[in-house]
Design a protein around this motif. Structure first.
Motif, mmCIF file in Angstrom:
data_model
loop_
_atom_site.group_PDB
_atom_site.id
_atom_site.type_symbol
_atom_site.label_atom_id
_atom_site.label_comp_id
_atom_site.label_asym_id
_atom_site.label_seq_id
_atom_site.Cartn_x
_atom_site.Cartn_y
_atom_site.Cartn_z
ATOM 1 N N ALA A 1 0.834 -1.196 0.000
ATOM 2 C CA ALA A 1 0.000 0.000 0.000
ATOM 3 C C ALA A 1 0.872 1.250 0.000
ATOM 4 O O ALA A 1 1.947 1.277 0.593
ATOM 5 C CB ALA A 1 -0.918 -0.001 1.217
ATOM 6 N N HIS A 2 0.387 2.279 -0.659
ATOM 7 C CA HIS A 2 1.104 3.565 -0.685
ATOM 8 C C HIS A 2 0.127 4.667 -1.046
ATOM 9 O O HIS A 2 -0.969 4.409 -1.563
ATOM 10 C CB HIS A 2 2.250 3.531 -1.707
ATOM 11 C CG HIS A 2 1.782 3.365 -3.126
ATOM 12 N ND1 HIS A 2 1.380 4.430 -3.913
ATOM 13 C CD2 HIS A 2 1.624 2.260 -3.888
ATOM 14 C CE1 HIS A 2 1.011 3.990 -5.103
ATOM 15 N NE2 HIS A 2 1.145 2.674 -5.114
ATOM 16 N N LEU A 3 0.525 5.904 -0.778
ATOM 17 C CA LEU A 3 -0.276 7.058 -1.165
ATOM 18 C C LEU A 3 -0.257 7.179 -2.680
ATOM 19 O O LEU A 3 0.804 7.254 -3.296
ATOM 20 C CB LEU A 3 0.278 8.330 -0.514
ATOM 21 C CG LEU A 3 -0.397 9.652 -0.907
ATOM 22 C CD1 LEU A 3 -1.857 9.661 -0.464
ATOM 23 C CD2 LEU A 3 0.356 10.839 -0.310
ATOM 24 N N GLY A 4 -1.432 7.196 -3.296
ATOM 25 C CA GLY A 4 -1.514 7.272 -4.745
ATOM 26 C C GLY A 4 -2.204 8.546 -5.181
ATOM 27 O O GLY A 4 -2.423 9.440 -4.366
ATOM 28 N N SER B 1 -3.518 3.971 3.787
ATOM 29 C CA SER B 1 -2.450 3.033 3.462
ATOM 30 C C SER B 1 -2.087 2.202 4.679
ATOM 31 O O SER B 1 -1.928 0.969 4.605
ATOM 32 C CB SER B 1 -1.210 3.778 2.950
ATOM 33 O OG SER B 1 -1.497 4.505 1.785
ATOM 34 N N LEU B 2 -1.954 2.857 5.834
ATOM 35 C CA LEU B 2 -1.621 2.144 7.064
ATOM 36 C C LEU B 2 -2.788 1.287 7.560
ATOM 37 O O LEU B 2 -2.596 0.171 8.047
ATOM 38 C CB LEU B 2 -1.207 3.140 8.148
ATOM 39 C CG LEU B 2 0.153 3.815 7.933
ATOM 40 C CD1 LEU B 2 0.343 4.975 8.903
ATOM 41 C CD2 LEU B 2 1.287 2.803 8.094
ATOM 42 N N LEU C 1 1.993 -4.794 3.265
ATOM 43 C CA LEU C 1 2.982 -3.783 3.623
ATOM 44 C C LEU C 1 2.464 -2.411 3.215
ATOM 45 O O LEU C 1 1.602 -2.292 2.334
ATOM 46 C CB LEU C 1 4.310 -4.043 2.905
ATOM 47 C CG LEU C 1 5.031 -5.357 3.190
ATOM 48 C CD1 LEU C 1 5.957 -5.710 2.033
ATOM 49 C CD2 LEU C 1 5.831 -5.246 4.486
ATOM 50 N N ALA C 2 2.998 -1.383 3.841
ATOM 51 C CA ALA C 2 2.727 -0.008 3.421
ATOM 52 C C ALA C 2 4.037 0.761 3.405
ATOM 53 O O ALA C 2 4.895 0.558 4.274
ATOM 54 C CB ALA C 2 1.726 0.668 4.355
ATOM 55 N N VAL C 3 4.195 1.612 2.420
ATOM 56 C CA VAL C 3 5.337 2.522 2.359
ATOM 57 C C VAL C 3 4.799 3.924 2.568
ATOM 58 O O VAL C 3 4.037 4.440 1.738
ATOM 59 C CB VAL C 3 6.074 2.409 1.010
ATOM 60 C CG1 VAL C 3 7.186 3.447 0.918
ATOM 61 C CG2 VAL C 3 6.647 1.001 0.827
ATOM 62 N N TRP D 1 8.928 4.908 5.821
ATOM 63 C CA TRP D 1 8.972 3.661 6.569
ATOM 64 C C TRP D 1 8.213 2.591 5.803
ATOM 65 O O TRP D 1 7.133 2.850 5.233
ATOM 66 C CB TRP D 1 8.319 3.817 7.943
ATOM 67 C CG TRP D 1 9.213 4.436 8.970
ATOM 68 C CD1 TRP D 1 10.574 4.497 8.959
ATOM 69 C CD2 TRP D 1 8.801 5.078 10.180
ATOM 70 N NE1 TRP D 1 11.048 5.129 10.074
ATOM 71 C CE2 TRP D 1 9.981 5.509 10.846
ATOM 72 C CE3 TRP D 1 7.568 5.344 10.762
ATOM 73 C CZ2 TRP D 1 9.946 6.170 12.056
ATOM 74 C CZ3 TRP D 1 7.520 6.008 11.966
ATOM 75 C CH2 TRP D 1 8.707 6.409 12.613
ATOM 76 N N VAL D 2 8.754 1.389 5.790
ATOM 77 C CA VAL D 2 8.048 0.210 5.296
ATOM 78 C C VAL D 2 7.405 -0.462 6.512
ATOM 79 O O VAL D 2 8.103 -0.865 7.443
ATOM 80 C CB VAL D 2 9.001 -0.764 4.579
ATOM 81 C CG1 VAL D 2 8.238 -2.004 4.117
ATOM 82 C CG2 VAL D 2 9.686 -0.076 3.400
ATOM 83 N N ILE D 3 6.079 -0.557 6.487
ATOM 84 C CA ILE D 3 5.312 -1.014 7.649
ATOM 85 C C ILE D 3 4.627 -2.349 7.343
ATOM 86 O O ILE D 3 4.065 -2.537 6.261
ATOM 87 C CB ILE D 3 4.236 0.020 8.029
ATOM 88 C CG1 ILE D 3 4.859 1.398 8.274
ATOM 89 C CG2 ILE D 3 3.438 -0.444 9.241
ATOM 90 C CD1 ILE D 3 5.654 1.521 9.529
#
Length: 286
Positions: free
Chosen positions: A6-9, A44-45, A55-57, A182-184
């Motif tokens: 997941a990431h901000l898109g 994302s989180l 995962l989320a970046v 951070w990679v979560i």
């Protein structure tokens, strides 16, 4: 195994660029993954917390504008999340617009962090424009074809992805501009492989009461153990005015003797203590 990151898109954001780097890094380790854009950092989180993504970046700190508060606040609110890795991405902002020149621009859209990182340039070259925040740098690009007097601040990579014209490049106020991500993952999942001996530990805590020495005592614990603090940040608890949480990055591994000793004593001086994990840092070269 095919992991969802997941990431901000949408695609073209700096978060997606960092996530794409991590995706390729995973592939070099024999792990397949795909990117999943979300409208906000918080979502994302939350996708990781609810197992919609593995995962989320997410961005946590910029060298010009400091901490990304949405990341910190959401990480505190959610349970069972852990930092796997930190990624450092160089940031170079670009002004994108269909306008023939700067004189035609009346409105500039971008993520609040990007607008802040370019405030000096904007004040010098576009002092009278309206600055309007958007959820991401890429979301701002969607408005450009509606009005020729609009512009957006995003990456040059985003301009190339969407085939958009560039008016100015490198418009951030300081050339040494970088963002730490951070990679979560969830606590019980470990996708970080072939990286040993973590160098940083991140945590956050609240203190039992707002009294003299409430913060000094926790800080003294780390000083006595010769543990260096590379970052400390306060955020409101959102319960009462004047109550704060304290986020710290420490230069020590979570499982080291000095860190275990420090954390055992720290619990005596904190109300709530959350350990976000130990990790290494990878620098992204463009």
């Amino acid at each position: 195994m095919n992991l969802a990151i997941a990431h901000l898109g949408p695609p073209g954001t700096y978060a997606e660029q960092a996530a794409f780097f991590y995706l390729n890094w995973l592939k070099n380790q024999g792990i397949e993954a795909n990117l999943s854009p979300y409208p906000t950092i918080a979502q994302s989180l939350q996708a990781v917390a609810t197992q919609q993504a593995d995962l989320a970046v997410v961005p946590v700190e910029n060298s010009i504008e400091g901490s990304v508060t949405m990341t910190m606040d959401t990480l505190w609110q959610l349970e069972n999340l852990r930092i796997q890795l930190a990624l450092v991405l160089p940031i170079s902002h670009t002004l994108i617009s269909y306008a023939p020149n700067l004189d035609n621009i009346q409105t500039v859209y971008s993520h609040p962090q990007a607008l802040a990182q370019c405030q000096g340039w904007l004040g010098e070259f576009l002092p009278n424009v309206n600055l309007i925040p958007s959820n991401s740098t890429t979301e701002a690009l969607q408005r450009l074809n509606l009005e020729i007097t609009t512009a957006a601040i995003a990456s040059n990579r985003a301009a190339q992805l969407y085939n958009l014209p560039v008016l100015a490049t490198g418009i951030n106020d300081y050339p040494e501009n970088c963002t730490r991500f951070w990679v979560i993952s969830q606590v019980d999942h470990n996708y970080q492989i072939s990286l040993t001996n973590p160098t940083y530990t991140s945590l956050a805590f609240s203190v039992p009461a707002n009294v003299p020495g409430a913060l000094v005592k926790p800080l003294q614990i780390f000083a006595q153990q010769s543990i260096n603090l590379s970052r400390i940040e306060s955020r409101p608890t959102k319960r009462s005015l004047g109550e704060y949480l304290f986020f710290m990055d420490l230069e020590a591994e979570l499982n080291s003797f000095i860190m275990k000793s420090a954390l055992e004593e720290l619990q005596n001086h904190t109300e709530i203590l959350k350990i976000f994990g130990s990790y290494n840092v990878l620098s992204i070269t463009l």
